[in-house]
Design a protein around this motif. Structure first.
Motif, short mmCIF file in Angstrom:
data_model
loop_
_atom_site.label_atom_id
_atom_site.label_comp_id
_atom_site.label_asym_id
_atom_site.label_seq_id
_atom_site.Cartn_x
_atom_site.Cartn_y
_atom_site.Cartn_z
N THR A 1 -0.40 0.62 4.12
CA THR A 1 -1.70 0.38 3.50
C THR A 1 -2.09 1.55 2.62
O THR A 1 -2.54 1.39 1.48
CB THR A 1 -2.78 0.14 4.58
N TRP A 2 -1.91 2.77 3.14
CA TRP A 2 -2.25 3.97 2.38
C TRP A 2 -1.42 4.04 1.10
O TRP A 2 -1.96 4.36 0.03
CB TRP A 2 -2.01 5.22 3.24
N ASN B 1 -0.23 1.75 -0.74
CA ASN B 1 -0.57 0.74 -1.74
C ASN B 1 -2.03 0.74 -2.14
O ASN B 1 -2.48 -0.19 -2.80
CB ASN B 1 -0.11 -0.63 -1.25
N THR B 2 -2.76 1.78 -1.77
CA THR B 2 -4.13 1.93 -2.24
C THR B 2 -4.16 3.06 -3.25
O THR B 2 -3.35 3.99 -3.19
CB THR B 2 -5.10 2.24 -1.08
#
Length: 167
Positions: free
Chosen positions: A154-155, A157-158
């Protein structure tokens, strides 16, 4: 073995959990390594078909096959090449006590020992997959860490909210 192998292994483990392509710049930031240095390792993985670069706004790197089908040896050889770690230079044929080349019909004891070690090392690295490493990395974080790689994905792709730290 070069330090690039370590970075490549870490990146491949992270890629096991990504939902989509992981941007190289984010992988470099995650591991606090120079983007240009990491790019060389990712290029080596790409040249050997272990990862693929995906272009576009949501681009980045993805594994090309199941992590269970990529061995640690695959990654070592992608980054450092398939050459043996030890190369005998026939030191016994040098110096004032040199053994004549015609008497050196078999590898010396040192070369044989290093050859056995190389064979064992490669056999072990061939038996460990990126999937195995991902499982072990997750368990290294202790209880409640089952989502660690997922949070990392998640990190990655942010959008970064931090100012680059000079890499």
């Amino acid at each position: 073995m070069s330090g690039g192998v370590e970075w490549a292994l870490h990146c491949c483990v992270v890629l096991t959990a990504t939902e989509g392509p992981a941007p190289a710049a984010r992988l470099a930031e995650l591991h606090d390594v120079s983007p240009s240095y990491l790019a060389k390792q990712l290029q080596a993985l790409s040249r050997t078909g272990l990862v693929q670069s995906v272009q576009g706004k949501a681009g980045g790197h993805v594994l090309t096959r199941s992590p269970a089908l990529i061995t640690v040896l695959d990654i070592v050889e992608a980054v450092d090449g398939p050459e043996p770690a030890f190369v005998c230079t026939e030191i016994r044929q040098r110096g004032p006590m040199a053994t004549p080349p015609e008497a050196c019909t078999a590898p010396c004891a040192i070369s044989r020992a290093m050859g056995r070690a190389e064979t064992a090392w490669r056999k072990t690295l061939r038996s460990i997959t990126v999937a195995d490493l991902a499982t072990d990395v997750t368990s290294d974080y202790g209880p409640g860490a089952s989502g660690h790689l997922g949070r990392t994905s998640t990190w990655l792709n942010t959008a970064s909210t931090q100012v680059p730290s000079g890499h």
